[in-house]
Motif scaffolding. Structure first.
Motif, PDB file in Angstrom:
ATOM      1  N   MET A   1       6.741  16.207  14.448  1.00 59.45           N
ATOM      2  CA  MET A   1       7.206  16.798  13.200  1.00 59.45           C
ATOM      3  C   MET A   1       6.354  16.322  12.027  1.00 59.45           C
ATOM      4  O   MET A   1       6.005  17.109  11.138  1.00 59.45           O
ATOM      5  CB  MET A   1       8.682  16.452  12.972  1.00 59.45           C
ATOM      6  N   ILE A   2       6.039  15.033  12.021  1.00 57.08           N
ATOM      7  CA  ILE A   2       5.222  14.486  10.928  1.00 57.08           C
ATOM      8  C   ILE A   2       3.834  15.120  10.956  1.00 57.08           C
ATOM      9  O   ILE A   2       3.304  15.551   9.933  1.00 57.08           O
ATOM     10  CB  ILE A   2       5.117  12.950  11.027  1.00 57.08           C
ATOM     11  N   LYS A   3       3.258  15.229  12.164  1.00 56.05           N
ATOM     12  CA  LYS A   3       1.901  15.776  12.270  1.00 56.05           C
ATOM     13  C   LYS A   3       1.879  17.265  11.924  1.00 56.05           C
ATOM     14  O   LYS A   3       0.860  17.794  11.470  1.00 56.05           O
ATOM     15  CB  LYS A   3       1.341  15.538  13.673  1.00 56.05           C
ATOM     16  N   ALA A   4       3.007  17.925  12.115  1.00 60.19           N
ATOM     17  CA  ALA A   4       3.082  19.333  11.734  1.00 60.19           C
ATOM     18  C   ALA A   4       2.987  19.483  10.216  1.00 60.19           C
ATOM     19  O   ALA A   4       2.381  20.432   9.708  1.00 60.19           O
ATOM     20  CB  ALA A   4       4.386  19.946  12.244  1.00 60.19           C
ATOM     21  N   ASP A   5       3.601  18.513   9.509  1.00 61.27           N
ATOM     22  CA  ASP A   5       3.552  18.543   8.042  1.00 61.27           C
ATOM     23  C   ASP A   5       2.283  17.904   7.492  1.00 61.27           C
ATOM     24  O   ASP A   5       1.797  18.285   6.420  1.00 61.27           O
ATOM     25  CB  ASP A   5       4.775  17.815   7.467  1.00 61.27           C
ATOM     26  N   PHE A   6       1.766  16.903   8.236  1.00 60.82           N
ATOM     27  CA  PHE A   6       0.580  16.147   7.785  1.00 60.82           C
ATOM     28  C   PHE A   6      -0.406  16.051   8.959  1.00 60.82           C
ATOM     29  O   PHE A   6      -0.422  15.048   9.693  1.00 60.82           O
ATOM     30  CB  PHE A   6       0.981  14.741   7.308  1.00 60.82           C
ATOM     31  N   PRO A   7      -1.216  17.092   9.172  1.00 62.75           N
ATOM     32  CA  PRO A   7      -2.104  17.140  10.345  1.00 62.75           C
ATOM     33  C   PRO A   7      -3.060  15.953  10.473  1.00 62.75           C
ATOM     34  O   PRO A   7      -3.432  15.578  11.598  1.00 62.75           O
ATOM     35  CB  PRO A   7      -2.885  18.451  10.126  1.00 62.75           C
TER      36      PRO A   7
ATOM     37  N   THR B   1       0.834  -1.192   0.000  1.00 60.88           N
ATOM     38  CA  THR B   1       0.000   0.000   0.000  1.00 60.88           C
ATOM     39  C   THR B   1       0.877   1.254   0.000  1.00 60.88           C
ATOM     40  O   THR B   1       2.081   1.182   0.213  1.00 60.88           O
ATOM     41  CB  THR B   1      -0.935   0.016   1.223  1.00 60.88           C
ATOM     42  N   ILE B   2       0.261   2.404  -0.222  1.00 65.10           N
ATOM     43  CA  ILE B   2       1.055   3.615  -0.383  1.00 65.10           C
ATOM     44  C   ILE B   2       1.354   4.255   0.969  1.00 65.10           C
ATOM     45  O   ILE B   2       0.547   4.204   1.896  1.00 65.10           O
ATOM     46  CB  ILE B   2       0.350   4.639  -1.289  1.00 65.10           C
ATOM     47  N   CYS B   3       2.514   4.849   1.066  1.00 66.02           N
ATOM     48  CA  CYS B   3       2.891   5.594   2.260  1.00 66.02           C
ATOM     49  C   CYS B   3       2.050   6.870   2.292  1.00 66.02           C
ATOM     50  O   CYS B   3       1.956   7.580   1.284  1.00 66.02           O
ATOM     51  CB  CYS B   3       4.376   5.927   2.218  1.00 66.02           C
ATOM     52  N   PRO B   4       1.424   7.197   3.415  1.00 66.21           N
ATOM     53  CA  PRO B   4       0.570   8.386   3.476  1.00 66.21           C
ATOM     54  C   PRO B   4       1.354   9.700   3.370  1.00 66.21           C
ATOM     55  O   PRO B   4       0.754  10.751   3.167  1.00 66.21           O
ATOM     56  CB  PRO B   4      -0.108   8.263   4.844  1.00 66.21           C
ATOM     57  N   LEU B   5       2.681   9.632   3.484  1.00 67.11           N
ATOM     58  CA  LEU B   5       3.487  10.842   3.410  1.00 67.11           C
ATOM     59  C   LEU B   5       4.012  11.093   1.994  1.00 67.11           C
ATOM     60  O   LEU B   5       3.736  12.126   1.394  1.00 67.11           O
ATOM     61  CB  LEU B   5       4.661  10.772   4.401  1.00 67.11           C
TER      62      LEU B   5
ATOM     63  N   GLU C   1      13.342   7.714   7.834  1.00 69.93           N
ATOM     64  CA  GLU C   1      14.743   8.142   7.856  1.00 69.93           C
ATOM     65  C   GLU C   1      14.853   9.660   7.699  1.00 69.93           C
ATOM     66  O   GLU C   1      15.676  10.316   8.358  1.00 69.93           O
ATOM     67  CB  GLU C   1      15.525   7.429   6.751  1.00 69.93           C
ATOM     68  N   TYR C   2      14.026  10.221   6.827  1.00 74.50           N
ATOM     69  CA  TYR C   2      14.045  11.663   6.590  1.00 74.50           C
ATOM     70  C   TYR C   2      13.730  12.431   7.878  1.00 74.50           C
ATOM     71  O   TYR C   2      14.430  13.392   8.251  1.00 74.50           O
ATOM     72  CB  TYR C   2      13.038  12.016   5.494  1.00 74.50           C
ATOM     73  N   TYR C   3      12.671  11.999   8.581  1.00 75.89           N
ATOM     74  CA  TYR C   3      12.288  12.717   9.795  1.00 75.89           C
ATOM     75  C   TYR C   3      13.261  12.443  10.946  1.00 75.89           C
ATOM     76  O   TYR C   3      13.460  13.309  11.807  1.00 75.89           O
ATOM     77  CB  TYR C   3      10.850  12.369  10.178  1.00 75.89           C
ATOM     78  N   LYS C   4      13.881  11.275  10.944  1.00 74.69           N
ATOM     79  CA  LYS C   4      14.899  11.013  11.969  1.00 74.69           C
ATOM     80  C   LYS C   4      16.118  11.907  11.748  1.00 74.69           C
ATOM     81  O   LYS C   4      16.728  12.388  12.701  1.00 74.69           O
ATOM     82  CB  LYS C   4      15.305   9.528  11.923  1.00 74.69           C
ATOM     83  N   LEU C   5      16.454  12.128  10.480  1.00 81.29           N
ATOM     84  CA  LEU C   5      17.563  13.034  10.174  1.00 81.29           C
ATOM     85  C   LEU C   5      17.236  14.452  10.633  1.00 81.29           C
ATOM     86  O   LEU C   5      18.088  15.156  11.213  1.00 81.29           O
ATOM     87  CB  LEU C   5      17.848  13.030   8.660  1.00 81.29           C
ATOM     88  N   ARG C   6      16.012  14.883  10.369  1.00 78.77           N
ATOM     89  CA  ARG C   6      15.605  16.216  10.789  1.00 78.77           C
ATOM     90  C   ARG C   6      15.629  16.362  12.295  1.00 78.77           C
ATOM     91  O   ARG C   6      15.941  17.425  12.835  1.00 78.77           O
ATOM     92  CB  ARG C   6      14.202  16.526  10.259  1.00 78.77           C
ATOM     93  N   ALA C   7      15.279  15.248  12.969  1.00 76.44           N
ATOM     94  CA  ALA C   7      15.231  15.293  14.446  1.00 76.44           C
ATOM     95  C   ALA C   7      16.589  15.034  15.065  1.00 76.44           C
ATOM     96  O   ALA C   7      16.746  15.156  16.284  1.00 76.44           O
ATOM     97  CB  ALA C   7      14.209  14.279  14.943  1.00 76.44           C
ATOM     98  N   GLY C   8      17.552  14.624  14.217  1.00 72.01           N
ATOM     99  CA  GLY C   8      18.901  14.352  14.723  1.00 72.01           C
ATOM    100  C   GLY C   8      18.994  13.058  15.504  1.00 72.01           C
ATOM    101  O   GLY C   8      19.888  12.888  16.353  1.00 72.01           O
TER     102      GLY C   8
END
Length: 327
Positions: free
Chosen positions: A298-304, A273-277, A318-325
């Motif tokens: 962070m995800i909910k901020a971009d995708f309420p 199935t497709i990733c919702p992001l 991985e993308y959001y983990k990088l952003r969060a450090g």
């Protein structure tokens, strides 16, 4: 090659694909010869050789006529006529049944066109030679046709707004649900099916391994028993979302407990199935974001509208983990 029942003006016209008939006759006569019955085999080939003596432009029709004659002499024409008698709801409205050639057993199928006046059935020639098998296949396909003609079922061709991969997954699941319902009803009526209950359950398990076994067994039983009719729309919903599968079946009186429903809610999306992001199909879902409370925010901020149960693919995680450090 068109056929009618004798003295029955109301019967549907049955039109066989000449290529299918030719293949059936060739294989049927070869089978007769292998079993020591060579009279019909020799007669056919003598008559076929005679056709080569006439003018070339007349030969195609003569070959088709010869094949049609032997198709019936071998007894293959009776199968569809007999099975059609089991489906009066189909024969009352259908004017033409077109029988076409399927290149493999997997390509067999049926469809309804021209506002329900015409049925197209694709069949594999080897099934005719086996005799009993073609009756099972025809019975199965005509049950599909009966559903398509049933206004309550609500069948219509779907145009999916999704990737080709996701569309294939949806169609495969939908086809399985429908096959389970068809074979379940036929079994309940004491008629032979192309697949047993055990075989259908094995297919179901292969599609939905991620569903807890107890829940999965309850869902399959309800699909097979079919006390609550499944519509086209319901099966589409179940094909797109595993939670809809549980929801629809439980609402039909499945007896699935609330605990089991909550357990399924934790499953998350199924492979394919497709990733919702990112909106790409994926089989690599992140089961646990760990202590990623910040990542979730962070995800909910971009995708309420996103919720943890909606899942996230590995790349997006991985993308959001990088952003969060935290990667």
């Amino acid at each position: 090659m068109a056929e009618h029942r004798p003295n029955d003006k109301k019967s549907a016209e049955i039109i066989y694909d000449p290529q299918l008939v030719d293949g059936i006759v060739y294989k049927g006569l070869a089978e007769r010869e292998r079993n020591g019955d060579i009279a019909l085999y020799e007669e056919y080939h003598e008559l076929r050789n005679d056709i080569y003596e006439i003018e070339q432009e007349l030969r195609p029709k003569r070959f088709r006529d010869l094949d049609r004659d032997f198709f019936h002499r071998l007894g293959y024409g009776r199968f569809l006529l007999e099975i059609l008698d089991e489906y009066p709801d189909v024969t009352e409205v259908v004017e033409e049944v077109h029988v076409r050639r399927a290149t493999t057993k997997q390509n067999e199928g049926s469809n309804v066109v021209d506002d329900g006046k015409k049925v197209v059935i694709r069949l594999y020639s080897d099934q005719f030679i086996e005799g009993q098998e073609i009756c099972k296949v025809l019975r199965h396909e005509l049950m599909h046709v009966a559903d398509m003609l049933d206004e309550g079922f609500g069948y219509r061709a779907e145009l999916f707004q999704c990737s080709p991969m996701e569309e294939r997954i949806i169609k495969d699941r939908y086809g399985l649900f429908w096959d389970i319902r068809v074979d379940g009803r036929l079994h309940g009526e004491g008629r032979e099916t192309i697949a047993t209950k055990e075989e259908r359950k094995k297919e179901f398990v292969s599609f939905f391994r991620k569903i807890p076994e107890k829940t999965r067994d309850l869902i399959f039983e309800k699909l097979w028993e079919g006390k609550e009719p499944l519509t086209h729309h319901k099966m589409i919903d179940m094909s797109k979302d595993v939670n809809k599968l549980v929801e629809v079946v439980s609402k039909s009186g499945s007896g699935i407990s609330s605990d089991l429903e909550e357990e399924v809610e934790k499953i998350g999306p199924l492979p394919g199935t497709i990733c919702p992001l990112c909106r790409f199909p994926t089989s690599d879902w992140v089961e646990d974001l760990g202590t990623g409370e910040e990542i979730v925010k962070m995800i909910k901020a971009d995708f309420p509208d996103w919720g943890a149960h909606d899942g996230v693919c590995v790349r997006c995680a991985e993308y959001y983990k990088l952003r969060a450090g935290t990667w």
